[in-house]
Design a protein around this motif. Structure first.
Motif, PDB file in Angstrom:
ATOM      1  N   GLN A 207       0.831  -1.207   0.000  1.00  0.00           N
ATOM      2  CA  GLN A 207       0.000   0.000   0.000  1.00  0.00           C
ATOM      3  C   GLN A 207       0.864   1.255   0.000  1.00  0.00           C
ATOM      4  O   GLN A 207       0.450   2.294  -0.509  1.00  0.00           O
ATOM      5  CB  GLN A 207      -0.977  -0.006   1.180  1.00  0.00           C
ATOM      6  CG  GLN A 207      -0.370   0.208   2.549  1.00  0.00           C
ATOM      7  CD  GLN A 207      -0.270   1.671   2.950  1.00  0.00           C
ATOM      8  OE1 GLN A 207      -0.978   2.509   2.425  1.00  0.00           O
ATOM      9  NE2 GLN A 207       0.630   1.967   3.888  1.00  0.00           N
ATOM     10  N   ARG A 208       2.082   1.171   0.552  1.00  0.00           N
ATOM     11  CA  ARG A 208       2.995   2.308   0.509  1.00  0.00           C
ATOM     12  C   ARG A 208       3.377   2.641  -0.938  1.00  0.00           C
ATOM     13  O   ARG A 208       3.568   3.806  -1.281  1.00  0.00           O
ATOM     14  CB  ARG A 208       4.260   2.001   1.317  1.00  0.00           C
ATOM     15  CG  ARG A 208       4.073   1.953   2.810  1.00  0.00           C
ATOM     16  CD  ARG A 208       4.054   3.344   3.404  1.00  0.00           C
ATOM     17  NE  ARG A 208       5.391   3.939   3.404  1.00  0.00           N
ATOM     18  CZ  ARG A 208       5.640   5.225   3.646  1.00  0.00           C
ATOM     19  NH1 ARG A 208       4.631   6.050   3.842  1.00  0.00           N
ATOM     20  NH2 ARG A 208       6.876   5.677   3.655  1.00  0.00           N
ATOM     21  N   HIS A 209       3.490   1.610  -1.763  1.00  0.00           N
ATOM     22  CA  HIS A 209       3.788   1.832  -3.176  1.00  0.00           C
ATOM     23  C   HIS A 209       2.665   2.630  -3.832  1.00  0.00           C
ATOM     24  O   HIS A 209       2.918   3.564  -4.598  1.00  0.00           O
ATOM     25  CB  HIS A 209       3.975   0.497  -3.894  1.00  0.00           C
ATOM     26  CG  HIS A 209       4.108   0.629  -5.375  1.00  0.00           C
ATOM     27  ND1 HIS A 209       5.265   1.061  -5.982  1.00  0.00           N
ATOM     28  CD2 HIS A 209       3.214   0.404  -6.375  1.00  0.00           C
ATOM     29  CE1 HIS A 209       5.092   1.091  -7.303  1.00  0.00           C
ATOM     30  NE2 HIS A 209       3.850   0.701  -7.561  1.00  0.00           N
ATOM     31  N   HIS A 210       1.414   2.256  -3.538  1.00  0.00           N
ATOM     32  CA  HIS A 210       0.288   2.958  -4.141  1.00  0.00           C
ATOM     33  C   HIS A 210       0.128   4.361  -3.562  1.00  0.00           C
ATOM     34  O   HIS A 210      -0.383   5.254  -4.245  1.00  0.00           O
ATOM     35  CB  HIS A 210      -1.000   2.149  -3.969  1.00  0.00           C
ATOM     36  CG  HIS A 210      -1.131   1.048  -4.976  1.00  0.00           C
ATOM     37  ND1 HIS A 210      -1.772   1.213  -6.183  1.00  0.00           N
ATOM     38  CD2 HIS A 210      -0.683  -0.231  -4.961  1.00  0.00           C
ATOM     39  CE1 HIS A 210      -1.725   0.084  -6.870  1.00  0.00           C
ATOM     40  NE2 HIS A 210      -1.070  -0.811  -6.146  1.00  0.00           N
ATOM     41  N   ASP A 211       0.548   4.567  -2.340  1.00  0.00           N
ATOM     42  CA  ASP A 211       0.504   5.907  -1.749  1.00  0.00           C
ATOM     43  C   ASP A 211       1.574   6.827  -2.330  1.00  0.00           C
ATOM     44  O   ASP A 211       1.325   7.990  -2.625  1.00  0.00           O
ATOM     45  CB  ASP A 211       0.696   5.829  -0.227  1.00  0.00           C
ATOM     46  CG  ASP A 211      -0.604   5.524   0.501  1.00  0.00           C
ATOM     47  OD1 ASP A 211      -1.677   5.559  -0.151  1.00  0.00           O
ATOM     48  OD2 ASP A 211      -0.553   5.236   1.711  1.00  0.00           O
ATOM     49  N   LEU A 212       2.794   6.273  -2.485  1.00  0.00           N
ATOM     50  CA  LEU A 212       3.941   7.093  -2.868  1.00  0.00           C
ATOM     51  C   LEU A 212       4.204   7.122  -4.368  1.00  0.00           C
ATOM     52  O   LEU A 212       4.924   8.001  -4.847  1.00  0.00           O
ATOM     53  CB  LEU A 212       5.201   6.570  -2.163  1.00  0.00           C
ATOM     54  CG  LEU A 212       5.187   6.571  -0.631  1.00  0.00           C
ATOM     55  CD1 LEU A 212       6.459   5.914  -0.100  1.00  0.00           C
ATOM     56  CD2 LEU A 212       5.040   7.984  -0.087  1.00  0.00           C
ATOM     57  N   TYR A 213       3.661   6.136  -5.094  1.00  0.00           N
ATOM     58  CA  TYR A 213       3.924   5.994  -6.527  1.00  0.00           C
ATOM     59  C   TYR A 213       5.394   5.710  -6.822  1.00  0.00           C
ATOM     60  O   TYR A 213       5.862   5.911  -7.946  1.00  0.00           O
ATOM     61  CB  TYR A 213       3.483   7.252  -7.305  1.00  0.00           C
ATOM     62  CG  TYR A 213       2.010   7.297  -7.601  1.00  0.00           C
ATOM     63  CD1 TYR A 213       1.544   7.232  -8.909  1.00  0.00           C
ATOM     64  CD2 TYR A 213       1.087   7.403  -6.580  1.00  0.00           C
ATOM     65  CE1 TYR A 213       0.188   7.281  -9.196  1.00  0.00           C
ATOM     66  CE2 TYR A 213      -0.267   7.445  -6.843  1.00  0.00           C
ATOM     67  CZ  TYR A 213      -0.712   7.388  -8.145  1.00  0.00           C
ATOM     68  OH  TYR A 213      -2.053   7.421  -8.418  1.00  0.00           O
ATOM     69  N   ARG A 214       6.133   5.250  -5.854  1.00  0.00           N
ATOM     70  CA  ARG A 214       7.537   4.904  -6.056  1.00  0.00           C
ATOM     71  C   ARG A 214       7.946   3.965  -4.927  1.00  0.00           C
ATOM     72  O   ARG A 214       7.317   3.926  -3.869  1.00  0.00           O
ATOM     73  CB  ARG A 214       8.427   6.149  -6.055  1.00  0.00           C
ATOM     74  CG  ARG A 214       8.325   6.969  -4.790  1.00  0.00           C
ATOM     75  CD  ARG A 214       9.087   8.286  -4.883  1.00  0.00           C
ATOM     76  NE  ARG A 214       8.871   9.113  -3.695  1.00  0.00           N
ATOM     77  CZ  ARG A 214       9.541   8.995  -2.563  1.00  0.00           C
ATOM     78  NH1 ARG A 214      10.501   8.079  -2.457  1.00  0.00           N
ATOM     79  NH2 ARG A 214       9.284   9.772  -1.534  1.00  0.00           N
ATOM     80  N   GLY A 215       9.028   3.228  -5.152  1.00  0.00           N
ATOM     81  CA  GLY A 215       9.520   2.303  -4.132  1.00  0.00           C
ATOM     82  C   GLY A 215       8.591   1.118  -3.923  1.00  0.00           C
ATOM     83  O   GLY A 215       7.512   1.026  -4.500  1.00  0.00           O
ATOM     84  N   ASN A 216       9.073   0.169  -3.110  1.00  0.00           N
ATOM     85  CA  ASN A 216       8.287  -1.029  -2.786  1.00  0.00           C
ATOM     86  C   ASN A 216       7.776  -1.716  -4.059  1.00  0.00           C
ATOM     87  O   ASN A 216       6.580  -1.946  -4.221  1.00  0.00           O
ATOM     88  CB  ASN A 216       7.124  -0.671  -1.857  1.00  0.00           C
ATOM     89  CG  ASN A 216       7.591  -0.292  -0.466  1.00  0.00           C
ATOM     90  OD1 ASN A 216       8.773  -0.024  -0.251  1.00  0.00           O
ATOM     91  ND2 ASN A 216       6.674  -0.269   0.492  1.00  0.00           N
ATOM     92  N   TYR A 217       8.704  -2.074  -4.930  1.00  0.00           N
ATOM     93  CA  TYR A 217       8.333  -2.626  -6.233  1.00  0.00           C
ATOM     94  C   TYR A 217       8.169  -4.147  -6.233  1.00  0.00           C
ATOM     95  O   TYR A 217       7.718  -4.710  -7.230  1.00  0.00           O
ATOM     96  CB  TYR A 217       9.402  -2.262  -7.272  1.00  0.00           C
ATOM     97  CG  TYR A 217       9.553  -0.784  -7.513  1.00  0.00           C
ATOM     98  CD1 TYR A 217       8.529  -0.035  -8.091  1.00  0.00           C
ATOM     99  CD2 TYR A 217      10.730  -0.118  -7.161  1.00  0.00           C
ATOM    100  CE1 TYR A 217       8.670   1.319  -8.319  1.00  0.00           C
ATOM    101  CE2 TYR A 217      10.884   1.238  -7.387  1.00  0.00           C
ATOM    102  CZ  TYR A 217       9.854   1.959  -7.957  1.00  0.00           C
ATOM    103  OH  TYR A 217       9.999   3.305  -8.175  1.00  0.00           O
ATOM    104  N   GLY A 218       8.554  -4.824  -5.153  1.00  0.00           N
ATOM    105  CA  GLY A 218       8.535  -6.277  -5.143  1.00  0.00           C
ATOM    106  C   GLY A 218       7.137  -6.861  -5.062  1.00  0.00           C
ATOM    107  O   GLY A 218       6.141  -6.156  -4.865  1.00  0.00           O
ATOM    108  N   LEU A 219       7.073  -8.180  -5.162  1.00  0.00           N
ATOM    109  CA  LEU A 219       5.797  -8.901  -5.148  1.00  0.00           C
ATOM    110  C   LEU A 219       5.657  -9.801  -3.931  1.00  0.00           C
ATOM    111  O   LEU A 219       4.630  -9.764  -3.246  1.00  0.00           O
ATOM    112  CB  LEU A 219       5.664  -9.743  -6.424  1.00  0.00           C
ATOM    113  CG  LEU A 219       4.404 -10.601  -6.559  1.00  0.00           C
ATOM    114  CD1 LEU A 219       3.154  -9.737  -6.523  1.00  0.00           C
ATOM    115  CD2 LEU A 219       4.453 -11.423  -7.847  1.00  0.00           C
TER     116      LEU A 219
END
Length: 265
Positions: A207-219
């Motif tokens: 959810q941090r990825h969707h908040d920031l639009y960057r980082g936390n790219y893993g699955l």
């Protein structure tokens, strides 16, 4: 032969589509039970998520269907059905190998998709879900769907795997894809906090990825994010839940949905 290949591709697309509807529908129902009103005002968004996801299911089914036909008809792939064909200890190892390989592929293709031109062309479709719901797991532009559709069919030519273990890999892929987007944390705290959580990805990380639009790219794993300095840690869902309350307070209609989208921007 061509008809057989087309029939196999269609059958696999149908399986992927039905699997998506069942799993996403089940977790959407769980969300309604656990957090009533969380998706209030998001009906139009969820319809769009479902439409993109079913289109992605068609794309996912093509390479899977071709490979399935080749496996059954011509002996393609390194999928095996006799559990004793390889040592029993290899079965769980093969699952881990597939998850690590898939995670690596996902990390680098996902990071590539956040390049401005590629993001605008393709990946913006996925991020148009603000906030994402349980229906958003496969809401991809066709370009992104192709990058996701080819990896498992490629791996079965490279890494031996028992058919049941392959089914487990696909089940994990489906469940994690859905739960990472549904707007709340379903897994116990030790899976996203503490020593184990430092390496595993669940909704609190994604959810941090969707908040920031960057980082936390893993699955599945945080290895690549941590190694490459793109790990932004885990977050919480307070913002998304506050926006849901705002939408409900405004009647849950189009105005509430628009307010929620502006709040996420």
């Amino acid at each position: 032969m061509l008809l057989a290949i087309l029939a196999s591709a269609f059958a696999m697309s149908l399986i992927v589509g039905v699997r998506y509807v069942i799993v996403s529908g089940a977790f959407a129902a769980a969300t309604h039970a656990r957090h009533p009103g969380l998706y209030t005002g998001l009906s139009a968004q969820m319809r769009r998520e479902i439409a993109w996801s079913l289109a992605s299911a068609l794309i996912y089914g093509v390479p899977a269907g071709v490979v399935a036909w080749g496996w059954k008809s011509l002996g393609w792939t390194r999928i095996y059905t006799d559990i004793h064909a390889l040592p029993l200890w290899y079965a769980p190892l093969s699952v881990l190998l597939y998850l690590v390989a898939h995670d690596s592929w996902f990390y680098w293709t996902h990071r590539w998709m956040h390049q401005p031109r590629i993001f605008k062309l393709a990946h913006a479709v996925h991020h148009d879900s603000r906030p994402p719901t349980a229906w958003a797991a496969m809401a991809f532009h066709p370009i992104e769907a192709v990058t996701g559709a080819v990896i498992i069919p490629l791996l079965v030519f490279l890494i031996p795997i028992h058919i049941a273990c392959l089914g487990l890999v696909l089940a994990i892929m489906t469940v994690m894809g859905v739960t990472n987007h549904m707007g709340w944390e379903i897994f116990p705290r030790f899976m996203w906090k503490g020593p184990l959580g430092a390496w595993l990805i669940t909704a609190s990380h994604h959810q941090r990825h969707h908040d920031l639009y960057r980082g936390n790219y893993g699955l599945y794993f945080r290895f690549w994010d941590r190694l490459c300095g793109t790990d932004k840690g885990v977050g919480d869902f307070a913002k998304a839940h506050a926006q849901a309350r705002l939408r409900r307070g405004r009647g849950g209609g189009a105005a509430g949905h628009a307010a929620g989208r502006r709040g996420n921007g």
